[in-house]
Motif scaffolding. Sequence first.
Motif, PDB file in Angstrom:
ATOM      1  N   CYS A  97      -4.149  10.964  -1.109  1.00 40.00           N
ATOM      2  CA  CYS A  97      -4.820  11.611   0.011  1.00 40.00           C
ATOM      3  C   CYS A  97      -4.382  13.079   0.024  1.00 40.00           C
ATOM      4  O   CYS A  97      -3.312  13.417  -0.448  1.00 40.00           O
ATOM      5  CB  CYS A  97      -4.491  10.924   1.331  1.00 40.00           C
ATOM      6  SG  CYS A  97      -2.743  10.887   1.751  1.00 40.00           S
ATOM      7  N   CYS A 129      -6.303  13.457  -9.978  1.00 42.61           N
ATOM      8  CA  CYS A 129      -6.856  13.307  -8.627  1.00 42.61           C
ATOM      9  C   CYS A 129      -7.072  14.621  -7.888  1.00 42.61           C
ATOM     10  O   CYS A 129      -8.092  14.766  -7.214  1.00 42.61           O
ATOM     11  CB  CYS A 129      -6.010  12.355  -7.800  1.00 42.61           C
ATOM     12  SG  CYS A 129      -6.265  10.624  -8.271  1.00 42.61           S
ATOM     13  N   HIS A 183      -1.324  -1.031  -4.510  1.00 41.36           N
ATOM     14  CA  HIS A 183      -2.419  -0.072  -4.362  1.00 41.36           C
ATOM     15  C   HIS A 183      -1.831   1.260  -3.929  1.00 41.36           C
ATOM     16  O   HIS A 183      -1.186   1.364  -2.887  1.00 41.36           O
ATOM     17  CB  HIS A 183      -3.427  -0.580  -3.320  1.00 41.36           C
ATOM     18  CG  HIS A 183      -4.589   0.328  -3.147  1.00 41.36           C
ATOM     19  ND1 HIS A 183      -4.730   1.125  -2.042  1.00 41.36           N
ATOM     20  CD2 HIS A 183      -5.664   0.578  -3.940  1.00 41.36           C
ATOM     21  CE1 HIS A 183      -5.848   1.821  -2.152  1.00 41.36           C
ATOM     22  NE2 HIS A 183      -6.435   1.514  -3.297  1.00 41.36           N
ATOM     23  N   GLU A 217      -2.849   5.042  -3.004  1.00 46.42           N
ATOM     24  CA  GLU A 217      -3.985   5.893  -2.640  1.00 46.42           C
ATOM     25  C   GLU A 217      -3.547   7.346  -2.569  1.00 46.42           C
ATOM     26  O   GLU A 217      -2.540   7.679  -1.955  1.00 46.42           O
ATOM     27  CB  GLU A 217      -4.565   5.467  -1.298  1.00 46.42           C
ATOM     28  CG  GLU A 217      -5.762   6.286  -0.883  1.00 46.42           C
ATOM     29  CD  GLU A 217      -6.331   5.876   0.456  1.00 46.42           C
ATOM     30  OE1 GLU A 217      -7.311   6.511   0.879  1.00 46.42           O
ATOM     31  OE2 GLU A 217      -5.799   4.960   1.084  1.00 46.42           O
ATOM     32  N   CYS A 268      -7.371   6.426  -6.436  1.00 49.28           N
ATOM     33  CA  CYS A 268      -6.232   5.518  -6.303  1.00 49.28           C
ATOM     34  C   CYS A 268      -5.789   4.993  -7.659  1.00 49.28           C
ATOM     35  O   CYS A 268      -6.461   5.180  -8.668  1.00 49.28           O
ATOM     36  CB  CYS A 268      -6.588   4.357  -5.385  1.00 49.28           C
ATOM     37  SG  CYS A 268      -7.746   3.169  -6.099  1.00 49.28           S
ATOM     38  N   HIS A 292     -12.688   8.374  -3.221  1.00 49.42           N
ATOM     39  CA  HIS A 292     -11.474   7.549  -3.115  1.00 49.42           C
ATOM     40  C   HIS A 292     -10.763   7.633  -4.459  1.00 49.42           C
ATOM     41  O   HIS A 292     -11.317   7.297  -5.489  1.00 49.42           O
ATOM     42  CB  HIS A 292     -11.842   6.100  -2.795  1.00 49.42           C
ATOM     43  CG  HIS A 292     -10.654   5.191  -2.733  1.00 49.42           C
ATOM     44  ND1 HIS A 292      -9.816   5.155  -1.650  1.00 49.42           N
ATOM     45  CD2 HIS A 292     -10.169   4.296  -3.611  1.00 49.42           C
ATOM     46  CE1 HIS A 292      -8.861   4.254  -1.863  1.00 49.42           C
ATOM     47  NE2 HIS A 292      -9.060   3.727  -3.058  1.00 49.42           N
ATOM     48  N   SER A 299       0.708   5.472  -0.036  1.00 52.53           N
ATOM     49  CA  SER A 299      -0.145   6.636   0.162  1.00 52.53           C
ATOM     50  C   SER A 299       0.636   7.864  -0.278  1.00 52.53           C
ATOM     51  O   SER A 299       1.769   8.071   0.160  1.00 52.53           O
ATOM     52  CB  SER A 299      -0.532   6.744   1.642  1.00 52.53           C
ATOM     53  OG  SER A 299      -1.270   7.902   1.873  1.00 52.53           O
ATOM     54  N   GLU A 308       0.864  -1.184   0.000  1.00 54.19           N
ATOM     55  CA  GLU A 308       0.000   0.000   0.000  1.00 54.19           C
ATOM     56  C   GLU A 308       0.900   1.234   0.000  1.00 54.19           C
ATOM     57  O   GLU A 308       1.788   1.358   0.833  1.00 54.19           O
ATOM     58  CB  GLU A 308      -0.873   0.040   1.257  1.00 54.19           C
ATOM     59  CG  GLU A 308      -1.801  -1.134   1.414  1.00 54.19           C
ATOM     60  CD  GLU A 308      -3.088  -0.974   0.626  1.00 54.19           C
ATOM     61  OE1 GLU A 308      -3.456   0.186   0.326  1.00 54.19           O
ATOM     62  OE2 GLU A 308      -3.708  -1.994   0.326  1.00 54.19           O
TER      63      GLU A 308
END
Length: 189
Positions: free
Chosen positions: A185, A145, A181, A183, A158, A156, A12, A10
Motif C-alpha cells: 500500500c 510495485c 498474503h 499487500e 501483493c 492491487h 501490509s 496478512e
Amino acid sequence: MLYEGRLGAELSVDKQAAVVLAMAWGLAARSPHSLIYLPLRTARPADSANQERLLDLVLLHHRLAFPVSRWKQVRARLGPGRPHGVRLPSQAFRQRPDVDQRRWTHQGFCDHLRWDIAADTLFLVGSREAFELEADPVRALAEDCPGHLAESPDAHCCAEINLGRMRMGYPDRRRPWAELHIEYCRHHR
C-alpha cells in the motif's frame, strides 16, 4: 503491520517496509545462523474493529533448530537493540528456472517454508532453498510495485507466500493457512 485476520496471516507494507522485508528475506536465505526479528505489532489495520491478533515476524533458517516456545523469554531479554548493517550481494537471490518454481508441488519435495506462532509472533522457518523459492514475489513488492501503482493507482499489488506443504490442493490440517498474503500500500493507514 502483520496480523492474523479471518483468512489467515496478512502483512501490509509500504515502500520502505517492502525494501526492509526483501532485505530481511535475503538475509534469512543466506545466513543460517541468523534469527531475523521484525517487530510489527505497533500498527492496527485501518478497517479494524480491534479484533485482529497483531503479530511480529521472525525469519530463521531451520538449521538453528530454535524452539519457538522459548521466544517469549528470548524477546524479553532483547532490549532496545542497536542498528547494524549487513551487506548483501547485488543479486541476493539466485535466478531460478521455472522448473525450480514448479517442483515444490511434487510429493517428495521437502523444502517448504514452515510456520508457527508463539508469543504473538509469526515464525517462518525454512532452508535457503525454501526462502529462495518464495523470494521472487517478495523482491517484486520492493522493486516492481511502486512503478505498477504509479501507472495504475487503484491496482492491487501483493505477494502470496506459500506456507507448508500442500496436499492435493489443500493445506496441512494441522496448519490451516496455506499462504501469507502481503499487500503493498502507498501509505499505512
